[in-house]
Design a protein around this motif. Structure first.
Motif, PDB file in Angstrom:
ATOM      1  N   TYR A 263       0.838  -1.199   0.000  1.00 45.64           N
ATOM      2  CA  TYR A 263       0.000   0.000   0.000  1.00 45.64           C
ATOM      3  C   TYR A 263       0.873   1.249   0.000  1.00 45.64           C
ATOM      4  O   TYR A 263       1.860   1.333   0.724  1.00 45.64           O
ATOM      5  CB  TYR A 263      -0.916   0.016   1.218  1.00 45.64           C
ATOM      6  CG  TYR A 263      -1.882   1.169   1.229  1.00 45.64           C
ATOM      7  CD1 TYR A 263      -3.046   1.132   0.466  1.00 45.64           C
ATOM      8  CD2 TYR A 263      -1.630   2.307   1.992  1.00 45.64           C
ATOM      9  CE1 TYR A 263      -3.935   2.186   0.457  1.00 45.64           C
ATOM     10  CE2 TYR A 263      -2.511   3.369   1.994  1.00 45.64           C
ATOM     11  CZ  TYR A 263      -3.661   3.312   1.219  1.00 45.64           C
ATOM     12  OH  TYR A 263      -4.534   4.369   1.212  1.00 45.64           O
ATOM     13  N   SER A 264       0.511   2.225  -0.818  1.00 48.25           N
ATOM     14  CA  SER A 264       1.235   3.491  -0.903  1.00 48.25           C
ATOM     15  C   SER A 264       0.321   4.641  -0.509  1.00 48.25           C
ATOM     16  O   SER A 264      -0.739   4.823  -1.100  1.00 48.25           O
ATOM     17  CB  SER A 264       1.748   3.715  -2.331  1.00 48.25           C
ATOM     18  OG  SER A 264       2.242   5.044  -2.473  1.00 48.25           O
ATOM     19  N   TRP A 265       0.752   5.422   0.466  1.00 44.10           N
ATOM     20  CA  TRP A 265      -0.024   6.585   0.879  1.00 44.10           C
ATOM     21  C   TRP A 265       0.034   7.689  -0.169  1.00 44.10           C
ATOM     22  O   TRP A 265      -0.760   8.624  -0.126  1.00 44.10           O
ATOM     23  CB  TRP A 265       0.477   7.109   2.219  1.00 44.10           C
ATOM     24  CG  TRP A 265       0.026   6.282   3.386  1.00 44.10           C
ATOM     25  CD1 TRP A 265       0.027   4.921   3.471  1.00 44.10           C
ATOM     26  CD2 TRP A 265      -0.492   6.756   4.626  1.00 44.10           C
ATOM     27  NE1 TRP A 265      -0.454   4.511   4.689  1.00 44.10           N
ATOM     28  CE2 TRP A 265      -0.770   5.610   5.419  1.00 44.10           C
ATOM     29  CE3 TRP A 265      -0.729   8.016   5.158  1.00 44.10           C
ATOM     30  CZ2 TRP A 265      -1.298   5.710   6.715  1.00 44.10           C
ATOM     31  CZ3 TRP A 265      -1.238   8.113   6.446  1.00 44.10           C
ATOM     32  CH2 TRP A 265      -1.524   6.971   7.215  1.00 44.10           C
TER      33      TRP A 265
ATOM     34  N   CYS B 220     -10.709  -8.054  -4.234  1.00 44.57           N
ATOM     35  CA  CYS B 220      -9.396  -7.888  -4.842  1.00 44.57           C
ATOM     36  C   CYS B 220      -9.545  -7.787  -6.359  1.00 44.57           C
ATOM     37  O   CYS B 220     -10.306  -8.561  -6.958  1.00 44.57           O
ATOM     38  CB  CYS B 220      -8.474  -9.066  -4.491  1.00 44.57           C
ATOM     39  SG  CYS B 220      -8.070  -9.183  -2.734  1.00 44.57           S
ATOM     40  N   GLY B 221      -8.813  -6.865  -6.960  1.00 43.89           N
ATOM     41  CA  GLY B 221      -8.866  -6.732  -8.412  1.00 43.89           C
ATOM     42  C   GLY B 221      -8.471  -5.345  -8.866  1.00 43.89           C
ATOM     43  O   GLY B 221      -8.135  -4.469  -8.051  1.00 43.89           O
ATOM     44  N   ILE B 222      -8.496  -5.147 -10.184  1.00 47.27           N
ATOM     45  CA  ILE B 222      -8.178  -3.836 -10.751  1.00 47.27           C
ATOM     46  C   ILE B 222      -9.331  -2.886 -10.434  1.00 47.27           C
ATOM     47  O   ILE B 222     -10.498  -3.215 -10.622  1.00 47.27           O
ATOM     48  CB  ILE B 222      -7.969  -3.930 -12.280  1.00 47.27           C
ATOM     49  CG1 ILE B 222      -6.834  -4.908 -12.599  1.00 47.27           C
ATOM     50  CG2 ILE B 222      -7.669  -2.552 -12.853  1.00 47.27           C
ATOM     51  CD1 ILE B 222      -5.483  -4.490 -12.045  1.00 47.27           C
ATOM     52  N   TRP B 223      -8.979  -1.696  -9.983  1.00 51.20           N
ATOM     53  CA  TRP B 223      -9.977  -0.740  -9.540  1.00 51.20           C
ATOM     54  C   TRP B 223      -9.659   0.652 -10.069  1.00 51.20           C
ATOM     55  O   TRP B 223      -8.496   1.019 -10.191  1.00 51.20           O
ATOM     56  CB  TRP B 223     -10.033  -0.725  -8.009  1.00 51.20           C
ATOM     57  CG  TRP B 223     -10.917   0.338  -7.441  1.00 51.20           C
ATOM     58  CD1 TRP B 223     -10.541   1.453  -6.751  1.00 51.20           C
ATOM     59  CD2 TRP B 223     -12.347   0.400  -7.535  1.00 51.20           C
ATOM     60  NE1 TRP B 223     -11.628   2.206  -6.390  1.00 51.20           N
ATOM     61  CE2 TRP B 223     -12.762   1.574  -6.871  1.00 51.20           C
ATOM     62  CE3 TRP B 223     -13.313  -0.429  -8.113  1.00 51.20           C
ATOM     63  CZ2 TRP B 223     -14.107   1.941  -6.774  1.00 51.20           C
ATOM     64  CZ3 TRP B 223     -14.651  -0.061  -8.024  1.00 51.20           C
ATOM     65  CH2 TRP B 223     -15.031   1.117  -7.355  1.00 51.20           C
TER      66      TRP B 223
ATOM     67  N   TYR C  11      -4.220  -2.201  -8.900  1.00 51.87           N
ATOM     68  CA  TYR C  11      -4.676  -3.438  -8.272  1.00 51.87           C
ATOM     69  C   TYR C  11      -4.874  -3.170  -6.780  1.00 51.87           C
ATOM     70  O   TYR C  11      -3.959  -2.711  -6.087  1.00 51.87           O
ATOM     71  CB  TYR C  11      -3.665  -4.564  -8.471  1.00 51.87           C
ATOM     72  CG  TYR C  11      -4.143  -5.881  -7.916  1.00 51.87           C
ATOM     73  CD1 TYR C  11      -5.119  -6.621  -8.585  1.00 51.87           C
ATOM     74  CD2 TYR C  11      -3.628  -6.381  -6.719  1.00 51.87           C
ATOM     75  CE1 TYR C  11      -5.577  -7.833  -8.071  1.00 51.87           C
ATOM     76  CE2 TYR C  11      -4.074  -7.593  -6.210  1.00 51.87           C
ATOM     77  CZ  TYR C  11      -5.049  -8.312  -6.891  1.00 51.87           C
ATOM     78  OH  TYR C  11      -5.504  -9.508  -6.379  1.00 51.87           O
ATOM     79  N   VAL C  12      -6.061  -3.468  -6.308  1.00 49.82           N
ATOM     80  CA  VAL C  12      -6.420  -3.222  -4.912  1.00 49.82           C
ATOM     81  C   VAL C  12      -6.777  -4.538  -4.246  1.00 49.82           C
ATOM     82  O   VAL C  12      -7.590  -5.307  -4.761  1.00 49.82           O
ATOM     83  CB  VAL C  12      -7.615  -2.248  -4.821  1.00 49.82           C
ATOM     84  CG1 VAL C  12      -8.125  -2.154  -3.389  1.00 49.82           C
ATOM     85  CG2 VAL C  12      -7.227  -0.879  -5.343  1.00 49.82           C
ATOM     86  N   CYS C  13      -6.153  -4.817  -3.103  1.00 50.85           N
ATOM     87  CA  CYS C  13      -6.478  -6.002  -2.324  1.00 50.85           C
ATOM     88  C   CYS C  13      -6.168  -5.698  -0.859  1.00 50.85           C
ATOM     89  O   CYS C  13      -4.994  -5.619  -0.475  1.00 50.85           O
ATOM     90  CB  CYS C  13      -5.687  -7.211  -2.807  1.00 50.85           C
ATOM     91  SG  CYS C  13      -6.272  -8.774  -2.104  1.00 50.85           S
TER      92      CYS C  13
END
Length: 227
Positions: free
Chosen positions: A37-39, A52-55, A62-64
């Protein structure tokens, strides 16, 4: 200024709201794997996504988020604490059209936190976006308006703090919706838009909590005993 028991409870609600939100953001983000995760590049909402998946079509990523229940629960708790703080200090911080308008807008922003928590972005994007608008649009206007409260009110005593928070939040909101990272990334800019309200409430809660107890209580304790 003397703080009654109700006002002190409201102040304590404000004090703990921001730490709960920030700690949950940090812990939930640390549970991300591949990618981490990047702030700077990830939105706050990514932490609460349940799938989970491309968002996000505008910035595909990609978010999970394995610990999304923690984040959503923390955001909902933050909403309750911010609202409780507003309601319990409603009369304490002052009167007049400016103060009441600011309180109403900030209460709507607290509702926005609840809406965003109950409706994660990948479950009901429309309601989640509405919650975000209440936080970043309506709430930040309320924060700026609170900075214009008359100097005779409690809010007016901390005008510089409130105006600084409101102006920072509104600037962050404009840049975030324009998708301008300004060196800290779009995700970082979203935090500039979202965090001033709970951080301001936390600071105000500390200032209020340090106030002496109500006069009635002090007077009773100081009264001589009749025998």
């Amino acid at each position: 200024m003397n703080l009654n028991r109700t006002g002190r409870l409201g102040a304590l609600c404000w004090v703990v709201a921001a730490p709960i939100f920030l700690v949950a953001s940090l812990v939930t983000g640390l549970r991300w794997r591949q990618p981490t995760y990047s702030w700077a590049t990830n939105n706050i909402s990514d932490l609460g996504n349940v799938h989970c998946g491309i968002w996000d079509t505008s910035r595909p990523r990609y978010v999970c988020s394995p610990w999304h229940p923690l984040m959503n629960a923390a955001v909902l708790t933050t909403a309750v604490l911010l609202a409780a703080g507003l309601l319990l200090t409603w009369r304490l911080v002052g009167r007049g059209a400016v103060v009441r308008s600011a309180q109403t807008l900030l209460l709507l922003a607290a509702g926005g936190y609840a809406l965003a928590a109950v409706h994660p972005a990948d479950v009901d994007e429309n309601l989640h976006v509405l919650g975000a608008f209440l936080i970043m649009g309506v709430g930040n206007l309320g924060l700026l308006l609170a900075g214009l409260a008359p100097g005779s009110t409690l809010l007016g005593r901390w005008r510089r703090l409130t105006l600084a928070a409101g102006l920072t939040a509104l600037a962050g909101t404009v840049l975030f919706f324009a998708q301008e990272g300004a060196g800290i990334g779009v995700g970082g800019m979203e935090r500039v838009a979202v965090l001033p309200f709970p951080l301001w409430a936390c600071c105000l809660g500390v200032l209020l909590a340090e106030a002496p107890a109500g006069r009635a209580r002090r007077t009773r304790s100081a009264a001589p005993t009749v025998r």
